[in-house]
Design an enzyme around this catalytic site. Structure first.
Site, PDB file in Angstrom:
ATOM      1  N   TRP A 100       1.054  -1.171   0.049  1.00 18.42           N
ATOM      2  CA  TRP A 100      -0.044   0.086   0.005  1.00 18.42           C
ATOM      3  C   TRP A 100       0.715   1.334   0.117  1.00 18.42           C
ATOM      4  O   TRP A 100       0.626   2.082  -0.803  1.00 18.42           O
ATOM      5  CB  TRP A 100      -1.101   0.018   1.051  1.00 18.42           C
ATOM      6  CG  TRP A 100      -1.979  -1.012   1.225  1.00 18.42           C
ATOM      7  CD1 TRP A 100      -2.276  -2.217   1.752  1.00 18.42           C
ATOM      8  CD2 TRP A 100      -2.823  -1.268  -0.183  1.00 18.42           C
ATOM      9  NE1 TRP A 100      -3.270  -2.896   1.462  1.00 18.42           N
ATOM     10  CE2 TRP A 100      -3.797  -2.573   0.215  1.00 18.42           C
ATOM     11  CE3 TRP A 100      -3.349  -0.521  -1.091  1.00 18.42           C
ATOM     12  CZ2 TRP A 100      -4.993  -2.855  -0.473  1.00 18.42           C
ATOM     13  CZ3 TRP A 100      -4.425  -1.091  -1.879  1.00 18.42           C
ATOM     14  CH2 TRP A 100      -5.179  -1.954  -1.610  1.00 18.42           C
ATOM     15  N   ASP A 167      -1.416   6.713   6.463  1.00 24.36           N
ATOM     16  CA  ASP A 167      -2.541   5.812   5.905  1.00 24.36           C
ATOM     17  C   ASP A 167      -2.983   4.865   7.046  1.00 24.36           C
ATOM     18  O   ASP A 167      -2.130   3.931   7.322  1.00 24.36           O
ATOM     19  CB  ASP A 167      -2.047   5.003   4.889  1.00 24.36           C
ATOM     20  CG  ASP A 167      -3.188   3.937   4.014  1.00 24.36           C
ATOM     21  OD1 ASP A 167      -4.186   3.863   4.820  1.00 24.36           O
ATOM     22  OD2 ASP A 167      -2.696   3.416   3.325  1.00 24.36           O
ATOM     23  N   LYS A 191     -12.437  -1.655   7.097  1.00 23.75           N
ATOM     24  CA  LYS A 191     -11.610  -2.676   7.896  1.00 23.75           C
ATOM     25  C   LYS A 191     -11.996  -2.416   9.065  1.00 23.75           C
ATOM     26  O   LYS A 191     -12.371  -3.632  10.000  1.00 23.75           O
ATOM     27  CB  LYS A 191     -10.254  -2.520   7.525  1.00 23.75           C
ATOM     28  CG  LYS A 191      -9.758  -2.985   6.232  1.00 23.75           C
ATOM     29  CD  LYS A 191      -8.353  -2.236   5.645  1.00 23.75           C
ATOM     30  CE  LYS A 191      -8.478  -3.149   4.202  1.00 23.75           C
ATOM     31  NZ  LYS A 191      -7.706  -1.926   3.166  1.00 23.75           N
TER      32      LYS A 191
HETATM   33  C1  LIG Z   1      -7.112  -1.895   2.110  1.00 20.70           C
HETATM   34  C2  LIG Z   1      -6.056  -1.094   2.029  1.00 20.70           C
HETATM   35  C3  LIG Z   1      -5.970   0.273   1.308  1.00 20.70           C
HETATM   36  C4  LIG Z   1      -6.939   0.368   0.169  1.00 20.70           C
HETATM   37  O1  LIG Z   1      -8.187   0.807   0.536  1.00 20.70           O
HETATM   38  P1  LIG Z   1      -9.368   1.053  -0.622  1.00 20.70           P
HETATM   39  O2  LIG Z   1     -10.445   1.648   0.137  1.00 20.70           O
HETATM   40  O3  LIG Z   1      -9.753  -0.217  -1.399  1.00 20.70           O
HETATM   41  O4  LIG Z   1      -9.001   2.119  -1.393  1.00 20.70           O
HETATM   42  C5  LIG Z   1      -5.297   1.312   1.641  1.00 20.70           C
HETATM   43  N1  LIG Z   1      -4.135   1.225   2.493  1.00 20.70           N
HETATM   44  C6  LIG Z   1      -4.343   0.226   3.474  1.00 20.70           C
HETATM   45  C7  LIG Z   1      -3.127   0.206   4.478  1.00 20.70           C
HETATM   46  C8  LIG Z   1      -5.155  -0.886   3.218  1.00 20.70           C
HETATM   47  O5  LIG Z   1      -5.369  -1.523   4.218  1.00 20.70           O
END
Ligand SMILES: *Cc1c(COP(=O)(O)O)cnc(C)c1O
Length: 350
Positions: A100, A167, A191
């Site tokens: 990511w 993030d 999540k």
């Molecule tokens: C799942 C995830 C993403 C992507 O998220 P989307 O909502 O599908 O764009 C980005 N960064 C991390 C750390 C993730 O776990």
């Protein structure tokens, strides 16, 4: 009964599923579905207001920080962040700790320069780099607090004078953190805090409005702040599911309460894996994620036995990400201790 260890979208509390279903049929006794009311009605406005104020409360945010619920997932933030914060002749500092983070770096390079302050790519992202120096003249420092795919987590907030951007998609509100130290936080909801479609962004107002480029309205955080996350039709149902999940979280004792539970869940599972021969956690011990437990079972016969037992006993979502293989058991906020006990017994009994 299923035990759901999906990495995302993931399990939510049963009461959230029930209340959300009810709202689809008859929202707050209006005789209307939440899916058919205007987003500018007092009814939905109260959903948005409560979602934002609960987020503020659970994160203990100060008045310089603004809570937004936007579209487009974390992946949109990979480019919206540099678009708002980085000019073409400027440099941003990024930590490269997984799939990511790598995607975030790629998108940032569309808008300016990126310097990678440290990387754990040399060992398949199986650890968090330490002891690196962050260039003082960079515009901001970006990192991923939990690497969902590789199973590492950064428990310390890096020390830097630069605006911090993180993030937090896969560990948001799973443990206590001084969220006010961040200039910008983003997290897809699916999540830990709700349903796919909503994306939490927390931004400190003073970092905005400093780039030279012109921004489309939907990309401009300032316009979203002015409009209270209603610049256009927001993802109404996803936001409502976030509200229900945040209310549930508050009832669990808020972030400190859920952190205690998350620690106990991760401790139990890692202890089980460490003591069971043939199961090999893949990441450095001190960097083990409490949210995503990644491991391998090198011996093919044992691996098959594990897969079969999971299937038989309703254990869902244990396969590793397609890019790394092996197994991954995700232990987000809503995964019950009961489920962790069940899969630990399964492993012990194999
Ligand atoms: C799942 C995830 C993403 C992507 O998220 P989307 O909502 O599908 O764009 C980005 N960064 C991390 C750390 C993730 O776990």
């Amino acid at each position: 009964m299923k035990h759901n260890f999906n990495a995302g979208p993931s399990v939510l509390p049963k009461e959230v599923f029930e209340e959300a279903s009810q709202a689809v049929l008859n929202f707050r006794d209006t005789g209307l579905s939440i899916l058919e009311i205007g987003h500018r009605t007092p009814l939905f406005q109260s959903v948005m207001d409560e979602t934002i104020s609960l987020t503020n409360e659970l994160m203990h945010l100060d008045s310089d920080h603004f809570v937004l619920f936007l579209h487009g997932g974390a992946t949109t933030q990979f480019f919206q962040v540099p678009m708002n914060l980085l000019d073409e002749n400027e440099t941003a500092a990024y930590l490269d700790c997984g799939v990511w983070g790598t995607k975030a770096i790629k998108e940032a390079r569309v808008f300016g320069e990126v310097t990678i302050v440290a990387s754990s790519k040399d060992k398949n992202y199986s650890y968090i780099p330490k002891g690196y120096r962050i260039a003082a003249d960079a515009k901001f420092f970006h990192y991923t607090s939990n690497n969902t795919i590789e199973g590492t987590e950064m428990f310390e907030i890096p020390i830097t004078n630069l605006p911090l951007v993180a993030d937090m998609s896969s560990d948001i509100l799973s443990r206590e953190m001084d969220f006010n130290r961040f200039a910008l936080i983003y997290a897809g909801a699916q999540k830990n805090i709700g349903a796919a479609g909503a994306n939490l962004v927390v931004v400190r107002r003073d970092i905005l409005g400093k780039v030279n480029r012109r921004l489309p309205g939907m990309m401009d955080y300032r316009q979203h702040i002015e409009a209270g996350s209603m610049l256009n039709t927001p993802p109404v149902f996803s936001i409502y599911v976030c509200l229900l999940t945040l209310r549930w979280l508050k009832k669990q004792g808020g972030v400190p309460g859920i952190e205690k539970l998350n620690k106990a869940k991760a401790d139990l599972l890692y202890k089980t894996l460490d003591s069971r021969e043939g199961f090999e956690p893949t990441v450095a011990r001190e960097d083990r994620s409490r949210m995503n437990v990644v491991f391998r079972i090198p011996e093919a016969r044992l691996e098959k036995k594990f897969i079969d037992a999971c299937e038989e006993q309703g254990m869902v979502g244990v396969k590793g990400h397609r890019s790394v293989g092996g197994f991954r058991i995700s232990l987000y906020n809503a995964v019950a201790m009961e489920s962790v006990k069940a899969i630990s017994s399964l492993i012990n009994d194999l």
